[in-house]
Design an enzyme around this catalytic site. Structure first.
Site, PDB file in Angstrom:
ATOM      1  N   PRO A  90     -37.962  15.969  -5.014  1.00  0.00           N
ATOM      2  CA  PRO A  90     -37.320  15.355  -6.186  1.00  0.00           C
ATOM      3  C   PRO A  90     -36.191  16.201  -6.759  1.00  0.00           C
ATOM      4  O   PRO A  90     -35.333  15.692  -7.473  1.00  0.00           O
ATOM      5  CB  PRO A  90     -38.478  15.230  -7.194  1.00  0.00           C
ATOM      6  CG  PRO A  90     -39.712  15.258  -6.372  1.00  0.00           C
ATOM      7  CD  PRO A  90     -39.412  16.149  -5.215  1.00  0.00           C
ATOM      8  N   GLU A 117     -48.982  19.719  -4.960  1.00  0.00           N
ATOM      9  CA  GLU A 117     -48.156  19.940  -6.146  1.00  0.00           C
ATOM     10  C   GLU A 117     -46.742  20.409  -5.816  1.00  0.00           C
ATOM     11  O   GLU A 117     -45.810  20.137  -6.547  1.00  0.00           O
ATOM     12  CB  GLU A 117     -48.838  20.981  -7.058  1.00  0.00           C
ATOM     13  CG  GLU A 117     -48.140  21.198  -8.386  1.00  0.00           C
ATOM     14  CD  GLU A 117     -48.129  19.955  -9.255  1.00  0.00           C
ATOM     15  OE1 GLU A 117     -47.240  19.858 -10.123  1.00  0.00           O
ATOM     16  OE2 GLU A 117     -49.007  19.086  -9.070  1.00  0.00           O
ATOM     17  N   ARG A 155     -29.248   4.719  12.350  1.00  0.00           N
ATOM     18  CA  ARG A 155     -28.465   3.491  12.525  1.00  0.00           C
ATOM     19  C   ARG A 155     -26.963   3.770  12.624  1.00  0.00           C
ATOM     20  O   ARG A 155     -26.196   2.917  13.056  1.00  0.00           O
ATOM     21  CB  ARG A 155     -28.745   2.511  11.389  1.00  0.00           C
ATOM     22  CG  ARG A 155     -28.299   2.984  10.030  1.00  0.00           C
ATOM     23  CD  ARG A 155     -28.751   2.039   8.925  1.00  0.00           C
ATOM     24  NE  ARG A 155     -28.290   0.682   9.155  1.00  0.00           N
ATOM     25  CZ  ARG A 155     -27.072   0.258   8.861  1.00  0.00           C
ATOM     26  NH1 ARG A 155     -26.178   1.091   8.354  1.00  0.00           N
ATOM     27  NH2 ARG A 155     -26.721  -0.987   9.093  1.00  0.00           N
ATOM     28  N   ASP A 170     -20.733  -1.705   6.132  1.00  0.00           N
ATOM     29  CA  ASP A 170     -21.865  -1.658   5.214  1.00  0.00           C
ATOM     30  C   ASP A 170     -21.431  -1.350   3.792  1.00  0.00           C
ATOM     31  O   ASP A 170     -20.411  -0.703   3.563  1.00  0.00           O
ATOM     32  CB  ASP A 170     -22.854  -0.558   5.640  1.00  0.00           C
ATOM     33  CG  ASP A 170     -23.684  -0.971   6.834  1.00  0.00           C
ATOM     34  OD1 ASP A 170     -23.822  -2.178   7.063  1.00  0.00           O
ATOM     35  OD2 ASP A 170     -24.188  -0.083   7.535  1.00  0.00           O
TER      36      ASP A 170
END
Length: 249
Positions: A90, A117, A155, A170
């Site tokens: 994160p 954790e 991809r 895209d």
């Protein structure tokens, strides 16, 4: 490209790597996947990979030894290339199309998927080259994040998609959102395809798509236009839309 994944739950990747575009990429020998349970590298008979944090606190922290040894082994098996070692975290930089395009230029990627954790800080400091987050939220582990990053990278590799123009067109690849798409029938329940798309005039079609891309980005992600090199024509489209939108409000 060689992709190694370090995970305590390697079975999570079976369906992902064995399906759809990721499977086809491997069948074409464009990419090779290798999922490793880094518990196998633990140096104790109980194969312990986590421990209590120094200083106290909630949860358990992944020990450095199994990760260091696993990455050392994978690196030695590919001595000709220096891998990018990616920690799903994160705290990392948020995944964007630009990040995926950069990673797609590499020959060897190693993904570290943690649980519990957190990680011993020495893993970040001495093993990892990149920390990536897929969004401002917390998951139970790094596996799902790794799958997202890997899919977005693979991809883009040459020969993976049937149409080589697909990744170029895209959303986000050009800096804009993609224009609307339509297919047959031209009239479905009274809802019709824009006439320009069935006109056969490719110049007009290209301009329509460019305009729709600009306006769709304006409406849904105006922040993307802040650094986009808008032409006078683009600005006129935007001004016309704003004027019309204001009048119809």
């Amino acid at each position: 490209m060689k992709i190694d994944v370090l995970s305590l739950f390697p079975e999570m990747f079976t369906g992902v790597f064995g399906s759809s575009i990721l499977k086809k990429a491997a069948e074409k020998n464009v990419v090779e996947y290798n999922v490793v349970n880094f518990r196998d590298y633990a140096d104790n008979k109980h194969q312990t990979v986590d421990d209590y944090p120094y200083g106290g606190g909630a949860g358990m922290v992944l020990k450095p030894q199994p990760i260091f040894d696993a990455v050392d082994h994978l690196t030695k098996s590919n001595e000709h290339t220096k891998p990018r070692v990616i920690l799903l975290c994160p705290q990392g930089k948020v995944l964007t199309q630009k990040v995926s395009e950069e990673l797609a230029q590499e020959q060897h990627l190693i993904f570290i998927c943690g649980h519990y954790e957190g990680y011993d800080e020495r893993i970040r400091e001495h093993v990892v080259t990149d920390e990536i987050s897929i969004g401002d939220y917390v998951l139970t582990g790094g596996e799902l994040g790794a799958m997202v990053v890997i899919d977005s990278v693979v991809r883009l590799l040459p020969g993976v998609l049937g149409n080589e123009d697909s990744p170029i067109l895209d959303s986000f690849s050009s800096g804009l959102l993609e224009h609307p798409q339509y297919t047959r029938p031209a009239n479905f329940r009274g809802m019709t395809v824009p006439d320009v798309l069935t006109s056969g005039n490719h110049k007009n079609i290209d301009e329509w798509r460019e305009k729709e891309s600009i306006l769709r980005t304006l409406q849904r992600r105006p922040d993307l236009l802040e650094n986009y090199p808008l032409t006078d024509k683009h600005k006129q489209w935007i001004n016309d839309w704003k004027k019309e939108h204001k009048e119809n409000k």
